[in-house]
Enzyme design. Structure first.
Site, PDB file in Angstrom:
ATOM      1  N   ASP A  99      20.017 -12.296  21.094  1.00 21.49           N
ATOM      2  CA  ASP A  99      18.810 -12.042  20.312  1.00 21.49           C
ATOM      3  C   ASP A  99      17.559 -12.486  21.067  1.00 21.49           C
ATOM      4  O   ASP A  99      17.521 -13.571  21.642  1.00 21.49           O
ATOM      5  CB  ASP A  99      18.865 -12.806  18.987  1.00 21.49           C
ATOM      6  CG  ASP A  99      20.098 -12.495  18.158  1.00 21.49           C
ATOM      7  OD1 ASP A  99      21.112 -12.084  18.737  1.00 21.49           O
ATOM      8  OD2 ASP A  99      20.048 -12.672  16.938  1.00 21.49           O
ATOM      9  N   HIS A 146      14.310 -11.424  19.417  1.00 21.23           N
ATOM     10  CA  HIS A 146      13.499 -11.610  18.205  1.00 21.23           C
ATOM     11  C   HIS A 146      11.997 -11.722  18.469  1.00 21.23           C
ATOM     12  O   HIS A 146      11.323 -12.655  18.014  1.00 21.23           O
ATOM     13  CB  HIS A 146      13.972 -12.834  17.421  1.00 21.23           C
ATOM     14  CG  HIS A 146      15.078 -12.529  16.452  1.00 21.23           C
ATOM     15  ND1 HIS A 146      14.972 -11.550  15.486  1.00 21.23           N
ATOM     16  CD2 HIS A 146      16.312 -13.075  16.299  1.00 21.23           C
ATOM     17  CE1 HIS A 146      16.087 -11.515  14.782  1.00 21.23           C
ATOM     18  NE2 HIS A 146      16.929 -12.416  15.265  1.00 21.23           N
ATOM     19  N   ASP A 187      18.913  -7.231  17.971  1.00 22.17           N
ATOM     20  CA  ASP A 187      17.866  -8.104  17.428  1.00 22.17           C
ATOM     21  C   ASP A 187      16.752  -8.333  18.446  1.00 22.17           C
ATOM     22  O   ASP A 187      16.399  -9.456  18.796  1.00 22.17           O
ATOM     23  CB  ASP A 187      18.453  -9.440  16.949  1.00 22.17           C
ATOM     24  CG  ASP A 187      19.118  -9.314  15.586  1.00 22.17           C
ATOM     25  OD1 ASP A 187      19.300  -8.177  15.114  1.00 22.17           O
ATOM     26  OD2 ASP A 187      19.455 -10.349  14.980  1.00 22.17           O
ATOM     27  N   ASP A 240      11.466  -8.471  15.102  1.00 20.42           N
ATOM     28  CA  ASP A 240      11.340  -9.302  13.891  1.00 20.42           C
ATOM     29  C   ASP A 240      11.175 -10.779  14.243  1.00 20.42           C
ATOM     30  O   ASP A 240      11.643 -11.254  15.267  1.00 20.42           O
ATOM     31  CB  ASP A 240      12.523  -9.134  12.931  1.00 20.42           C
ATOM     32  CG  ASP A 240      12.441  -7.879  12.095  1.00 20.42           C
ATOM     33  OD1 ASP A 240      11.317  -7.366  11.914  1.00 20.42           O
ATOM     34  OD2 ASP A 240      13.486  -7.393  11.621  1.00 20.42           O
ATOM     35  N   ARG A 241      10.504 -11.479  13.347  1.00 21.10           N
ATOM     36  CA  ARG A 241      10.248 -12.920  13.415  1.00 21.10           C
ATOM     37  C   ARG A 241       9.184 -13.283  14.456  1.00 21.10           C
ATOM     38  O   ARG A 241       8.182 -13.880  14.122  1.00 21.10           O
ATOM     39  CB  ARG A 241      11.538 -13.710  13.666  1.00 21.10           C
ATOM     40  CG  ARG A 241      12.596 -13.499  12.594  1.00 21.10           C
ATOM     41  CD  ARG A 241      13.670 -14.556  12.676  1.00 21.10           C
ATOM     42  NE  ARG A 241      14.691 -14.330  11.677  1.00 21.10           N
ATOM     43  CZ  ARG A 241      14.603 -14.643  10.399  1.00 21.10           C
ATOM     44  NH1 ARG A 241      13.507 -15.216   9.953  1.00 21.10           N
ATOM     45  NH2 ARG A 241      15.583 -14.394   9.565  1.00 21.10           N
ATOM     46  N   ASN A 251      21.508  -6.216  13.592  1.00 21.92           N
ATOM     47  CA  ASN A 251      21.228  -6.038  12.164  1.00 21.92           C
ATOM     48  C   ASN A 251      19.731  -5.959  11.869  1.00 21.92           C
ATOM     49  O   ASN A 251      19.327  -5.453  10.815  1.00 21.92           O
ATOM     50  CB  ASN A 251      21.865  -7.166  11.341  1.00 21.92           C
ATOM     51  CG  ASN A 251      21.317  -8.535  11.671  1.00 21.92           C
ATOM     52  OD1 ASN A 251      21.361  -8.966  12.826  1.00 21.92           O
ATOM     53  ND2 ASN A 251      20.788  -9.234  10.690  1.00 21.92           N
ATOM     54  N   HIS A 252      18.894  -6.425  12.810  1.00 17.17           N
ATOM     55  CA  HIS A 252      17.441  -6.353  12.594  1.00 17.17           C
ATOM     56  C   HIS A 252      16.833  -5.048  13.085  1.00 17.17           C
ATOM     57  O   HIS A 252      15.624  -4.836  12.923  1.00 17.17           O
ATOM     58  CB  HIS A 252      16.735  -7.542  13.244  1.00 17.17           C
ATOM     59  CG  HIS A 252      16.718  -8.756  12.373  1.00 17.17           C
ATOM     60  ND1 HIS A 252      15.678  -9.058  11.527  1.00 17.17           N
ATOM     61  CD2 HIS A 252      17.651  -9.719  12.186  1.00 17.17           C
ATOM     62  CE1 HIS A 252      15.952 -10.165  10.868  1.00 17.17           C
ATOM     63  NE2 HIS A 252      17.147 -10.590  11.252  1.00 17.17           N
ATOM     64  N   HIS A 303      26.930  -6.911  18.501  1.00 21.64           N
ATOM     65  CA  HIS A 303      25.931  -7.849  17.999  1.00 21.64           C
ATOM     66  C   HIS A 303      26.529  -8.865  17.024  1.00 21.64           C
ATOM     67  O   HIS A 303      26.347 -10.068  17.168  1.00 21.64           O
ATOM     68  CB  HIS A 303      24.787  -7.110  17.302  1.00 21.64           C
ATOM     69  CG  HIS A 303      23.762  -8.059  16.735  1.00 21.64           C
ATOM     70  ND1 HIS A 303      22.887  -8.743  17.541  1.00 21.64           N
ATOM     71  CD2 HIS A 303      23.511  -8.470  15.460  1.00 21.64           C
ATOM     72  CE1 HIS A 303      22.120  -9.529  16.792  1.00 21.64           C
ATOM     73  NE2 HIS A 303      22.491  -9.385  15.528  1.00 21.64           N
ATOM     74  N   ARG A 351      26.184 -15.114   5.080  1.00 19.97           N
ATOM     75  CA  ARG A 351      24.935 -14.358   5.004  1.00 19.97           C
ATOM     76  C   ARG A 351      24.857 -13.479   3.758  1.00 19.97           C
ATOM     77  O   ARG A 351      23.793 -12.956   3.432  1.00 19.97           O
ATOM     78  CB  ARG A 351      24.787 -13.455   6.233  1.00 19.97           C
ATOM     79  CG  ARG A 351      24.784 -14.188   7.552  1.00 19.97           C
ATOM     80  CD  ARG A 351      24.793 -13.217   8.706  1.00 19.97           C
ATOM     81  NE  ARG A 351      25.012 -13.861   9.984  1.00 19.97           N
ATOM     82  CZ  ARG A 351      24.045 -14.325  10.780  1.00 19.97           C
ATOM     83  NH1 ARG A 351      22.792 -14.200  10.418  1.00 19.97           N
ATOM     84  NH2 ARG A 351      24.341 -14.899  11.933  1.00 19.97           N
ATOM     85  N   HIS A 369      23.759 -12.802  17.388  1.00 19.43           N
ATOM     86  CA  HIS A 369      23.596 -12.885  15.929  1.00 19.43           C
ATOM     87  C   HIS A 369      23.387 -14.289  15.367  1.00 19.43           C
ATOM     88  O   HIS A 369      22.975 -14.439  14.231  1.00 19.43           O
ATOM     89  CB  HIS A 369      24.820 -12.232  15.279  1.00 19.43           C
ATOM     90  CG  HIS A 369      24.682 -11.854  13.844  1.00 19.43           C
ATOM     91  ND1 HIS A 369      23.525 -11.354  13.293  1.00 19.43           N
ATOM     92  CD2 HIS A 369      25.588 -11.881  12.824  1.00 19.43           C
ATOM     93  CE1 HIS A 369      23.727 -11.082  12.017  1.00 19.43           C
ATOM     94  NE2 HIS A 369      24.959 -11.406  11.703  1.00 19.43           N
TER      95      HIS A 369
END
Length: 458
Positions: free
Chosen positions: A229, A231, A258, A261-262, A290-291, A339, A387, A414
């Site tokens: 990730d 991110h 990923d 995001d963030r 997943n993002h 992932h 999750r 992940h």
């Protein structure tokens, strides 16, 4: 009398442990806090505060499924404890389950009518649910939906004379262009939308032609780098390239989902990765995380960032391109890279993954969902996902999957790992995470695998 004394002793000890747990939480040691709250619960499971506090710690680790379970227990223990509803509502909100969150915050408002934060969260939920209903009302059936990519001709977009940023000459993305673009991004300058369109559209075309499971061959003695990730941490991405070299056919990378995001520079990250893909498709491989989905991008920042830096059209375009990303890779027929993780049933073959129709938003169950969302667990067998999506799987599940497919190793991402990676499941599974400044933590950000085609293992 001894029974009463023992009960009082347990209650008193549980309170002492709760204080230690609160201190760990304040120090951002959320896993330690969860362990301590668990000890307190074992001594006195009828205190709703312990359950709600543990739910909050789970939320901090993005373990929303576990947070919902704990918050629900807190409510069962004390139906009038407002924080139980608040914690559950916050977890539902983080998962994009706005209707469920709305019910919880309505209950919080009922119990605490003068709480300004509860009122704020309630309004957020009401607004989100109304928007959801509106989008459902005006939505076009999938079969009738027209691709936004097909409506864009970047050649017709003029570049203003005063633009001094990176430029693509013709249709070929060169290394010089990518270097100039990264330098501009480093100085927080934007790329002209003409070139942004060109990069994203060309990447879409490349990704569309790939299977859902991509086979990669790494020649004997060559190096191949797997990154987890990122991110939206653009400066961490630059650091990876500084330490390990830029992507090239001689120095290939696999970024394992990923990307966005963030972090505040998700657009810069994704355009850089896509530009390298356009420059040399075999220099960089990209897997879906997943993002890379509409629901996550709406909640965790990428959608708003793209809308602010570019336009609404780009929001839709990125959503389309993310649906083209492959779901997994196999390196030298021995290493499975994905992932999230593995599956809720045994017997899944690589051919089943190749057969997945990935050109859609991720479903809430099934193979595609589990590839993107699942996590390993220390115990054997399978368990519910912490999750709230996917599942947890043990070393025996990993071993059977590898045996069934004549593989040696699972590499996945992940999850945040303090050292940048973690080896689990008797050495058969490795998690790699590559955002060292994620959640204000610092750790190793790079994991390299050198594959020898004449040897098993890595």
């Amino acid at each position: 009398m001894p029974i009463m004394e023992n009960h009082n002793s347990n209650v008193s000890r549980a309170e002492e442990i709760k204080v230690l747990a609160n201190e760990a939480f304040k120090a951002h040691k959320y896993a330690q806090a969860i362990d301590l709250y668990t000890q307190a619960i074992q001594l006195n499971g009828q205190n709703a505060v312990y359950w709600a506090n543990r739910a909050f710690a789970h939320t901090k680790l993005e373990e929303y499924g576990s947070a919902i379970q704990d918050a629900t227990t807190a409510i069962e223990v004390d139906p009038k404890y407002s924080k139980g509803y608040y914690r559950r509502g916050a977890a539902h909100l983080a998962m994009g389950k706005f209707k469920e969150a709305l019910k919880d915050f309505q209950q919080v408002k009922k119990l605490c009518p003068n709480d300004p934060d509860a009122s704020k969260k309630l309004k957020e939920c009401e607004k989100a649910v109304m928007k959801l209903k509106f989008e459902e009302a005006i939505s076009v059936p999938e079969s009738e939906r027209r691709s936004v990519a097909d409506s864009i001709d970047f050649h017709t977009i003029e570049v203003e004379p005063q633009y001094t940023g990176a430029r693509i000459e013709g249709d070929v993305v060169t290394l010089d262009f990518v270097k100039k673009m990264m330098e501009d991004f480093k100085n927080q300058k934007y790329l002209h939308k003409r070139y942004a369109f060109q990069i994203v559209l060309q990447t879409r075309e490349l990704l569309q032609a790939l299977p859902s499971l991509v086979d990669i061959n790494v020649p004997n003695g060559s190096r191949f780098t797997v990154c987890g990730d990122v991110h939206g941490q653009f400066y961490d991405l630059l650091n990876i390239f500084e330490l390990n070299g830029l992507p090239s056919e001689e120095n290939p990378y696999l970024f394992n989902g990923d990307f966005v995001d963030r972090g505040s520079f998700s657009l810069e990250v994704i355009l850089t990765l896509f530009a390298f893909k356009c420059m040399s498709p075999s220099a960089i491989y990209l897997a879906r995380g997943n993002h890379e989905s509409k629901s996550m991008n709406k909640i965790y920042g990428f959608e708003g960032e793209v809308r602010s830096k570019l336009s609404e059209t780009f929001v839709e375009l990125f959503a389309e391109v993310f649906c083209c990303l492959p779901l997994a890779h196999v390196i030298n027929e021995k290493v499975f890279v994905v992932h999230g993780g593995l599956f809720s049933v045994d017997g899944v073959k690589l051919s089943d993954i190749r057969a997945i129709d990935r050109f859609c938003e991720p479903p809430e169950e099934g193979l595609m969902c589990e590839l993107l969302w699942s996590d390993p667990q220390p115990s054997l067998g399978r368990g519910p996902s912490k999750r709230g999506v996917g599942l947890s799987f043990g070393a025996d599940v990993t071993k059977r999957f590898l045996q069934d497919n004549n593989l040696d190793l699972v590499v996945r991402s992940h999850e945040v790992k303090d050292e940048g990676y973690e080896i689990e499941h008797d050495g058969k599974l490795i998690t790699v995470f590559s955002a060292p400044n994620y959640c204000d933590q610092a750790f190793r950000s790079l994991l390299k695998f050198s594959f020898d085609v004449n040897q098993k293992g890595t």
